[in-house]
Write an enzyme that holds these catalytic residues in place. Structure first.
Site, short mmCIF file in Angstrom:
data_model
loop_
_atom_site.label_atom_id
_atom_site.label_comp_id
_atom_site.label_asym_id
_atom_site.label_seq_id
_atom_site.Cartn_x
_atom_site.Cartn_y
_atom_site.Cartn_z
N SER A 180 -0.14 -32.96 63.19
CA SER A 180 0.06 -31.52 63.27
C SER A 180 0.99 -31.01 62.17
O SER A 180 0.77 -31.31 61.00
CB SER A 180 0.57 -31.18 64.67
N LYS A 184 0.82 -32.01 58.13
CA LYS A 184 0.94 -31.19 56.91
C LYS A 184 2.00 -31.86 56.02
O LYS A 184 1.87 -31.99 54.80
CB LYS A 184 1.40 -29.76 57.23
N TRP A 271 -7.95 -24.51 66.76
CA TRP A 271 -6.82 -23.91 66.03
C TRP A 271 -6.62 -24.62 64.68
O TRP A 271 -6.28 -24.00 63.68
CB TRP A 271 -5.57 -24.03 66.92
N HIS A 328 -5.72 -31.39 70.81
CA HIS A 328 -4.74 -31.53 69.72
C HIS A 328 -3.71 -32.60 70.12
O HIS A 328 -2.83 -32.34 70.94
CB HIS A 328 -4.07 -30.17 69.56
#
Ligand code: GCU
Length: 348
Positions: A180, A184, A271, A328
């Site tokens: 998540s 990144k 998302w 997620h």
């Protein structure tokens, strides 16, 4: 500076050795410190390793009851933290994300530390984190100065500085992995620091592996509205203005080339835009080709004709991709693919 906080212990039924090493990362009073929780396989030798930043503190990744609990800032959350301090109840809260036995029995070490050690994850966090401590007094941030994601990524490079001097690691075989917002971070760390032999982005989404110009799921505007401090000021120009971006996230992925990179998504995690993550992986391939490497290779489906990539079908050569059914998260299925990918590329 590195110092021992917890001496080596034999853990996990003799499978591994565990210790805690504190890195002091800034000078002056109240320096920034990061506590590396380190597992290495018990068998002698120099080991490849996964390097990761955890969300909720070292004590959450294992059921072991003697992992030191960080005294830094935590967001209040039942079972995790009260009055901005982590509680005893948080021990083991994230074990599902860390299949330690599998990682260690496959011959890999694990080095992990808490994101809040580098910079607490809130708008004012920079003041006590590395960005505040390293800012020359009186100088405001410039529009291209680093945000929290860059600060965390810098922390990963500092952990790598340590791994390079630790005899128990094969520093040429370190995989940087994150989930998540920390996925990144892993991609950005790998883009900037070629010492990472491989990068893994798990459900990294917006600002990570997902193409921003698709404007699907979390847009640039949505990400900046909630987390302005993650990015440099300049990124704001592209809020509701993604078409003007001079680059997109496939180019972030390509910055790891020719080193192997793995992108993973989850089917219910819209998302993070699973399809945008796959398309970014596909569009990173030409850069791998410049190095004579095959990225994902031939796909037996048309990525543009389907709504989502097929789940539970790990693909690719030097670029890996899979979509896991579900939410997620980072789970055992994901780690199994990463271990297989690491075995394949790190020659184990
Ligand atoms: C939020 C944020 C995402 C981020 C995620 C996470 O959902 O919008 O960009 O990846 O938090 O870090 O779990």
């Amino acid at each position: 500076r590195a110092s021992v906080v917890q001496a080596p212990n034999s853990v996990l039924g003799g499978l591994a050795t565990r210790r805690v090493v504190r890195l002091t990362l800034t000078q002056g009073p109240e320096p920034v410190t990061a506590d590396l929780l380190i597992y290495t396989p018990a068998k002698p030798g120099k080991h490849p390793a996964f390097l990761n930043i955890n969300f909720l503190g070292n004590q959450t990744i294992s059921m072991e009851s003697d992992i030191p609990i960080s005294t830094k800032w935590f967001a209040d959350r039942p079972g995790i933290a009260e009055n901005n301090r982590a509680t005893e109840a948080s021990r083991g809260a994230q074990v599902r994300r860390y299949p330690l036995e599998s990682i260690l029995s496959r011959g890999y070490g694990l080095v992990t530390f808490y994101r809040g050690d580098i910079e607490p994850d809130h708008p004012e966090g920079w003041k006590v984190g590395v960005r505040g401590k390293m800012q020359p007094t009186g100088r405001a941030f410039a529009t291209d100065d680093w945000g929290a994601i860059s600060a965390w990524a810098w922390g990963l490079s500092c952990a790598m500085d340590y791994i390079e001097i630790d005899d128990l690691f094969d520093a040429g075989k370190v995989v940087v992995i994150g989930h998540s917002r920390l996925g990144k971070t892993a991609l950005w760390a790998s883009a900037q620091d070629q010492r990472f032999a491989m990068a893994i982005s798990n459900c990294s989404g917006s600002g990570g592996a997902a193409l921003a110009r698709r404007c699907f799921g979390e847009t640039v505007e949505a990400s900046i509205r909630q987390f302005p401090y993650w990015y440099c000021e300049n990124y704001k120009q592209y809020s509701k203005n993604e078409a003007a971006l001079p680059v997109d996230q496939h180019e972030l992925i390509a910055l790891t080339a020719p080193r192997p990179v793995y992108i993973a998504s989850a089917s219910e995690d819209l998302w993070s835009d699973p399809k945008g993550e796959l398309l970014a992986a596909i569009n990173a391939q030409p850069v791998y080709a410049l190095f004579g490497k095959t990225g994902l290779g031939q796909l037996d489906f048309d990525p543009n004709a389907i709504r989502l990539p097929p789940p539970e079908r790990p693909l690719g050569e030097t670029i890996g991709y899979h979509m896991r059914t579900g939410k997620h998260d980072i789970l055992k299925y994901d780690w199994e693919q990463y271990l297989n990918f690491a075995d394949r590329h790190l020659g184990r």
